[in-house]
Design a protein around this motif. Sequence first.
Motif, PDB file in Angstrom:
ATOM      1  N   HIS A 408       0.723  -1.215  -0.039  1.00  0.00           N
ATOM      2  CA  HIS A 408       0.129  -0.016  -0.143  1.00  0.00           C
ATOM      3  C   HIS A 408       0.986   1.141   0.034  1.00  0.00           C
ATOM      4  N   THR A 409       0.122   2.525  -0.076  1.00  0.00           N
ATOM      5  CA  THR A 409       1.047   3.655  -0.199  1.00  0.00           C
ATOM      6  C   THR A 409       1.586   3.896   1.281  1.00  0.00           C
ATOM      7  N   ALA A 410       2.866   4.338   1.288  1.00  0.00           N
ATOM      8  CA  ALA A 410       3.805   4.732   2.178  1.00  0.00           C
ATOM      9  C   ALA A 410       4.859   5.475   1.718  1.00  0.00           C
ATOM     10  N   PRO A 411       5.708   6.223   2.765  1.00  0.00           N
ATOM     11  CA  PRO A 411       6.802   7.139   2.392  1.00  0.00           C
ATOM     12  C   PRO A 411       7.888   6.280   1.682  1.00  0.00           C
ATOM     13  N   ASP A 412       8.500   6.801   0.920  1.00  0.00           N
ATOM     14  CA  ASP A 412       9.574   6.189  -0.061  1.00  0.00           C
ATOM     15  C   ASP A 412      10.755   5.840   1.078  1.00  0.00           C
ATOM     16  N   ALA A 413      10.978   6.546   2.014  1.00  0.00           N
ATOM     17  CA  ALA A 413      12.057   6.118   2.931  1.00  0.00           C
ATOM     18  C   ALA A 413      11.826   4.999   3.575  1.00  0.00           C
ATOM     19  N   ALA A 414      10.603   4.731   4.321  1.00  0.00           N
ATOM     20  CA  ALA A 414      10.023   3.506   4.887  1.00  0.00           C
ATOM     21  C   ALA A 414      10.192   2.319   3.924  1.00  0.00           C
ATOM     22  N   LEU A 415       9.628   2.461   2.710  1.00  0.00           N
ATOM     23  CA  LEU A 415       9.734   1.373   1.480  1.00  0.00           C
ATOM     24  C   LEU A 415      11.262   0.932   1.304  1.00  0.00           C
ATOM     25  N   ALA A 416      12.193   2.002   1.250  1.00  0.00           N
ATOM     26  CA  ALA A 416      13.467   1.728   0.685  1.00  0.00           C
ATOM     27  C   ALA A 416      14.212   0.818   2.110  1.00  0.00           C
ATOM     28  N   ALA A 417      13.930   1.321   3.281  1.00  0.00           N
ATOM     29  CA  ALA A 417      14.351   0.689   4.606  1.00  0.00           C
ATOM     30  C   ALA A 417      14.016  -0.807   4.659  1.00  0.00           C
ATOM     31  N   THR A 418      12.787  -1.041   4.060  1.00  0.00           N
ATOM     32  CA  THR A 418      12.208  -2.513   4.149  1.00  0.00           C
ATOM     33  C   THR A 418      12.847  -3.161   3.314  1.00  0.00           C
ATOM     34  N   VAL A 419      13.291  -2.637   1.836  1.00  0.00           N
ATOM     35  CA  VAL A 419      14.049  -3.409   1.080  1.00  0.00           C
ATOM     36  C   VAL A 419      15.458  -3.745   1.443  1.00  0.00           C
TER      37      VAL A 419
END
Length: 441
Positions: A408-419
């Motif tokens: 779902h939509t999230a801040p790009d920083a959170a998504l990048a940290a997840t990856v």
Amino acid sequence: MTSPLRLAILGCGTVGSEVVRLLHEQSADLAARIGAPLEIAGIAVRRLGRDRGDLPVAPELFTTDAVGLVKSEDVDVVVEVVGGIEPARGWLVDALRAGKSVVTANKALLAEDGAALHDAAADGGADLYYEAAVAGAIPLLRPLRESLHGDRINRVTGIVNGTTNFILSAMDATGAGFAEALEEATELGYAEADPTADVEGFDAAAKAAILASLAFHTRVGAADVHREGITEVTAADVASAKAMGCTIKLLCIAARGADATGRESVSVRVHPAMIPLGHPLASVGDAYNAVFVEAEAAGPLMFYGRGAGGAATASAVLGDVVAVCRNRLAGVRAPSESAYADLAVRPMGEALTRYHVSLDVADKPGVLAAVAGVFARHDVSIATVRQVPAGAEPAGRGADAVLVIVTHTAPDAALAATVEELRGLDAVRSIASVLRVEGGE
């Protein structure tokens, strides 16, 4: 009819030669529309001896002295189609400060230092028009600057580079990889011998800066734009997008919204992304351009057409020439730059987006729970999960299984940290691909 208006043309390449040709072929119509005939005072070129075919101009009009031509007292309008930052910047600043109107197609200069040009235009009381700098013949910048000036624009999403759109369209249609599609684009003349500016996103980023500046009344430069190209997009990514009912496009996205402190700001980015097939931009193929504008009162608006090519770009240049010449005869100038909002540009980490992540993983109990736990720790919600056996799609070769996760939509920083955390997970053999997803939520 009044006395002729005199044009200095800087550059006589693909676009410049078409401008000269159309000025000759349409001279009577242009004179009628403007109220005065147009004359070419001179054409500045790098080399005088170059063969320019049957261009309908006297040889003595060509000169290598661009500075002298720009400063000539009998020049009313300067048309710049050379490109690049210097020496074009110096020529145009001098012309504007001297009160000479300027028409330019120079997206790189406008994105790098448009402020200097706008300030010089204000100092000299001159017009600065640049419709041809973005999306070729498509009437786009003037609607943003004038027609929608009474509205509030919230988002601009566009395909503004024909080369990359051709490459991605070819990959989608044939299943080819990036290298093969680029080779075809080069053979057909859609890609330059050095395609770096296109495939690495520099061209689109310059255009995104110009669009954001106009849409949000804020000075946005090329350095403010987050940029990613398409060189890492694979045939497997394209196949995965198809499985989701999507296609991949290089998008420029400029959006108004709140920053981390709640203040109004703008986000400007260029990157490849999956978009649903039902999105207005999904059907834009070949080397065409399109821009989707979302305004509060006007609602969604779509601008579509040829975004490059000598004739298409020359059409936009001549439209600007007519406008500045009519203003000159009327003794008026166009509305000045509108940068009153002066909004901050949000870092990419605060941009709201979605991710499509393809993971090569071990096929054993607990893997999905471990992966889901990583997403949860970064407060990223998973929208869909699809698991396929090894070898069922190209990304899974050599792995036990492939997990395809869409968030779902999230801040790009959170998504990048997840990856990044997923890379260190024991059960994850490799991260096959990461692509953003736009327009579906």
